[in-house]
Write an enzyme that holds these catalytic residues in place. Structure first.
Site, PDB file in Angstrom:
ATOM      1  N   HIS A  66      -7.905 -67.097 -90.995  1.00  0.00           N
ATOM      2  CA  HIS A  66      -8.583 -65.978 -90.330  1.00  0.00           C
ATOM      3  C   HIS A  66     -10.065 -65.904 -90.694  1.00  0.00           C
ATOM      4  O   HIS A  66     -10.783 -65.026 -90.204  1.00  0.00           O
ATOM      5  CB  HIS A  66      -7.867 -64.647 -90.615  1.00  0.00           C
ATOM      6  N   ASP A 110      -1.529 -68.829 -92.631  1.00  0.00           N
ATOM      7  CA  ASP A 110      -2.947 -68.466 -92.751  1.00  0.00           C
ATOM      8  C   ASP A 110      -3.650 -69.417 -93.721  1.00  0.00           C
ATOM      9  O   ASP A 110      -3.978 -69.063 -94.854  1.00  0.00           O
ATOM     10  CB  ASP A 110      -3.052 -67.015 -93.228  1.00  0.00           C
ATOM     11  N   SER A 203     -10.878 -62.842 -98.911  1.00  0.00           N
ATOM     12  CA  SER A 203     -10.091 -63.776 -98.109  1.00  0.00           C
ATOM     13  C   SER A 203     -10.453 -65.224 -98.402  1.00  0.00           C
ATOM     14  O   SER A 203     -11.627 -65.571 -98.542  1.00  0.00           O
ATOM     15  CB  SER A 203     -10.341 -63.532 -96.615  1.00  0.00           C
TER      16      SER A 203
END
Length: 247
Positions: A66, A110, A203
């Site tokens: 992402h 992910d 992230s």
């Protein structure tokens, strides 16, 4: 019902305040003590975002899917991201390779590999982080380290300096709050008795257990309380090896 969030951070890199606060429940890393870390400056739809990542080969960085963008610039050898040092290696990404089954709705699979335009030079401030495999899997109760430049509290701001926090691998049942949690491909991480967590901007950073990358920061609770979800690297070793071999 508690809400989830992506750990991606909309960051105006040249204007956010300088703060020395800690990552949630953590502390500032000793400068260049985590030399595998990569700061990702991501351009997407005319806006700038940031993520973490980590060097797994001289020409490849691993991060979360992402964190994809129209273009990505990688900075290796950084500690204070607002203060350029001689240790910095600033390299553009040539190719973004996300897992073919990545689902942006539920964040399954992910994981993404970034092919760099040129090979990084290995130095004391820039090194490669080994990856976890099925033969050295981790178990609930194991203490690991998460690292990143993300928010230092539920209301921000992001940290200019690299932060780190010790987190505990939890049982899959502890992540039942996440409707789409998949124990085969994800790790449940945190500590219900301690407010320690990754958050916005973290992230793509690694979960390092006994010197090996076992997870990739993926999502967390909106209130920044544990647990949080990490992509389980060992589950993807066949795909990772295939990509690296082909490049």
């Amino acid at each position: 019902m508690k809400l989830l969030l992506l750990l991606l951070l909309l960051t105006f890199l040249l204007s956010h305040e300088t703060r020395a606060d800690e990552i949630i429940g953590g502390k500032e890393s000793r400068p260049h003590s985590r030399p595998y870390m990569a700061f990702l400056s991501i351009k997407r739809n005319k806006s700038w975002y940031s993520c973490g990542g980590f060097l797994i080969r001289r020409d490849f960085v691993m991060t979360a899917a992402h964190c994809a963008g129209d273009s990505i610039r990688v900075i290796l050898g950084a500690h204070n991201i607002t203060n350029s040092e001689r240790t910095w290696q600033d390299i553009n990404v040539k190719r973004q390779i996300h897992h073919p089954k990545y689902n942006e709705q539920n964040l399954l699979n992910d994981i993404m590999l970034l092919k760099l335009e040129k090979k990084a030079s290995l130095t004391e401030a820039v090194t490669i982080l080994p990856l976890g495999s099925r033969s050295n899997s981790i178990s609930p109760g194991q203490e690991c380290l998460a690292v990143g430049w993300g928010w230092t509290g539920p209301r921000g701001p992001p940290s200019d300096t690299l932060q780190e926090v010790e987190l505990t691998v939890m049982n899959r049942s502890d992540c039942k709050v996440f409707r789409n949690f998949d124990a085969r491909s994800q790790l449940c991480v945190g500590n219900p008795n301690s407010w320690k967590s990754v958050f916005f901007g973290d992230s793509g950073g690694p979960l390092v257990c006994s010197g090996v990358a076992q997870g990739i920061a993926s999502y967390a609770m909106l209130n920044a309380k544990p647990p949080s979800g990490f992509t389980r690297i060992a589950h993807y070793r066949s795909w990772i090896n295939k990509i690296l071999k082909a490049n």
